[in-house]
Motif scaffolding. Structure first.
Motif, mmCIF file in Angstrom:
data_model
loop_
_atom_site.group_PDB
_atom_site.id
_atom_site.type_symbol
_atom_site.label_atom_id
_atom_site.label_comp_id
_atom_site.label_asym_id
_atom_site.label_seq_id
_atom_site.Cartn_x
_atom_site.Cartn_y
_atom_site.Cartn_z
ATOM 1 N N ARG A 189 0.584 -1.168 -0.299
ATOM 2 C CA ARG A 189 -0.130 0.220 -0.723
ATOM 3 C C ARG A 189 0.817 1.388 0.025
ATOM 4 O O ARG A 189 0.561 2.551 -0.666
ATOM 5 N N ASP A 190 1.953 1.469 0.514
ATOM 6 C CA ASP A 190 2.861 2.256 0.794
ATOM 7 C C ASP A 190 3.505 2.694 -1.112
ATOM 8 O O ASP A 190 3.580 3.387 -1.608
ATOM 9 N N LEU A 201 0.274 10.081 -1.764
ATOM 10 C CA LEU A 201 1.234 11.050 -0.568
ATOM 11 C C LEU A 201 2.193 10.935 -1.030
ATOM 12 O O LEU A 201 3.035 10.894 -1.564
ATOM 13 N N LYS A 202 2.000 12.187 -0.187
ATOM 14 C CA LYS A 202 3.060 12.987 -0.541
ATOM 15 C C LYS A 202 2.327 13.978 0.608
ATOM 16 O O LYS A 202 2.061 15.228 1.279
ATOM 17 N N LYS A 203 4.196 14.776 1.662
ATOM 18 C CA LYS A 203 3.986 15.472 2.249
ATOM 19 C C LYS A 203 3.809 17.146 1.574
ATOM 20 O O LYS A 203 4.887 17.420 0.750
ATOM 21 N N SER A 204 2.947 17.719 2.021
ATOM 22 C CA SER A 204 2.269 18.950 1.694
ATOM 23 C C SER A 204 3.567 19.636 2.118
ATOM 24 O O SER A 204 5.094 19.674 3.259
ATOM 25 N N VAL A 205 4.023 20.438 1.252
ATOM 26 C CA VAL A 205 5.304 22.195 1.695
ATOM 27 C C VAL A 205 5.452 23.001 2.195
ATOM 28 O O VAL A 205 6.205 22.267 3.272
ATOM 29 N N ASN A 206 4.385 23.044 3.309
ATOM 30 C CA ASN A 206 4.215 23.441 4.818
ATOM 31 C C ASN A 206 3.712 22.616 5.654
ATOM 32 O O ASN A 206 3.118 22.824 7.150
ATOM 33 N N ALA A 207 3.946 20.906 5.183
ATOM 34 C CA ALA A 207 3.389 20.617 6.212
ATOM 35 C C ALA A 207 4.517 19.825 7.305
ATOM 36 O O ALA A 207 6.020 20.153 7.498
#
Ligand code: DC
Length: 233
Positions: A189-190, A201-207
């Motif tokens: 699933r990853d 699934l991606k880290k948002s720039v301001n997360a």
């Protein structure tokens, strides 16, 4: 710690499968008296519908027909008592144990990569956030569903810790569960979550990234509390 009751925000919690998103999201929503929206449960319910309709056994899956059925049978209602959503298929309440089964977990990535399904669920999710005062967990909340949310958290933890958590969770209702099978499913699933074309699934720039491999929930809540102080004042 006192929060400004008159200021409502959207808190987006994204991250890997079984990284503890829902435990954290639920705890914060209780503390703030906010709504809690579990978007993974929505994708899981659609996967359950697809399993019931035997679409995975068919070579001739007609997506248009399935979307039509989805719109007819899938309902999301707000339960004011618990401040969380309730999901229905054909007017019947979807049980947690049904959607958190290994069978559903194995199929949900396939459902989550279909753009038409993401579009429908994203629109439902956005409607719940109109008045803010909500904690939302998922994969694409900070990047796609609520890109303007006031606080974004990105959770991760080691594959072993995540597999063990999910294994313990499933074991409550299924004694035959095998740890290695759970771990294999999470790795799969990853890969699917990170690599899908639509809202991966991606880290948002301001997360703000939190690795909770060695953190317990109290320590994690402390970190979030400190972040919230600046956001809700
Ligand atoms: O958080 P969860 O494990 O219950 O999510 C189940 C699946 O749904 C996950 O493998 C990816 C998908 N999902 C998604 O694509 N987007 C979301 N916002 C939430 C979940």
């Amino acid at each position: 710690m006192k929060y400004n009751k008159h200021k409502k925000i959207i808190l987006a919690i994204d991250g890997f499968s079984s990284s503890g998103k829902s435990t954290l999201a639920r705890a914060i929503s209780k503390k703030l008296k906010y709504k809690y929206l579990d978007t993974g449960a929505m994708y899981r319910s659609i996967a359950l519908l697809a399993i019931r309709e035997k679409v995975f056994n068919s070579d001739l899956w007609n997506i248009k027909k399935f979307i039509h059925l989805l719109k007819k049978t899938f309902q999301v209602k707000w339960n004011k008592k618990i401040n969380e959503i309730e999901l229905f298929l054909n007017k019947k309440n979807v049980k947690k144990s049904e959607i958190r089964s290994i069978e559903v977990s194995k199929k949900v990535s396939f459902i989550a990569k279909i753009p038409d399904i993401r579009e429908i669920l994203t629109s439902i999710q956005r409607n719940f956030g109109v008045e803010k005062g909500i904690v939302v967990d998922g994969r694409d909340i900070g990047t796609t569903v609520f890109p303007k949310s006031e606080l974004k958290i990105f959770l991760k933890s080691s594959i072993e810790v995540r597999s063990y958590r999910r294994y313990q969770d499933i074991k409550k209702t299924n004694d035959n569960i095998i740890y290695d099978e759970v771990k294999k499913d999470l790795i799969y699933r990853d890969i699917m979550d990170i690599n899908r074309k639509n809202s991966p699934l991606k880290k948002s720039v301001n997360a703000i990234e939190i690795d909770n491999t060695y953190l317990n929930i109290e320590k994690e809540l402390n970190i979030i509390n400190n972040l919230l102080i600046n956001k809700i004042k």
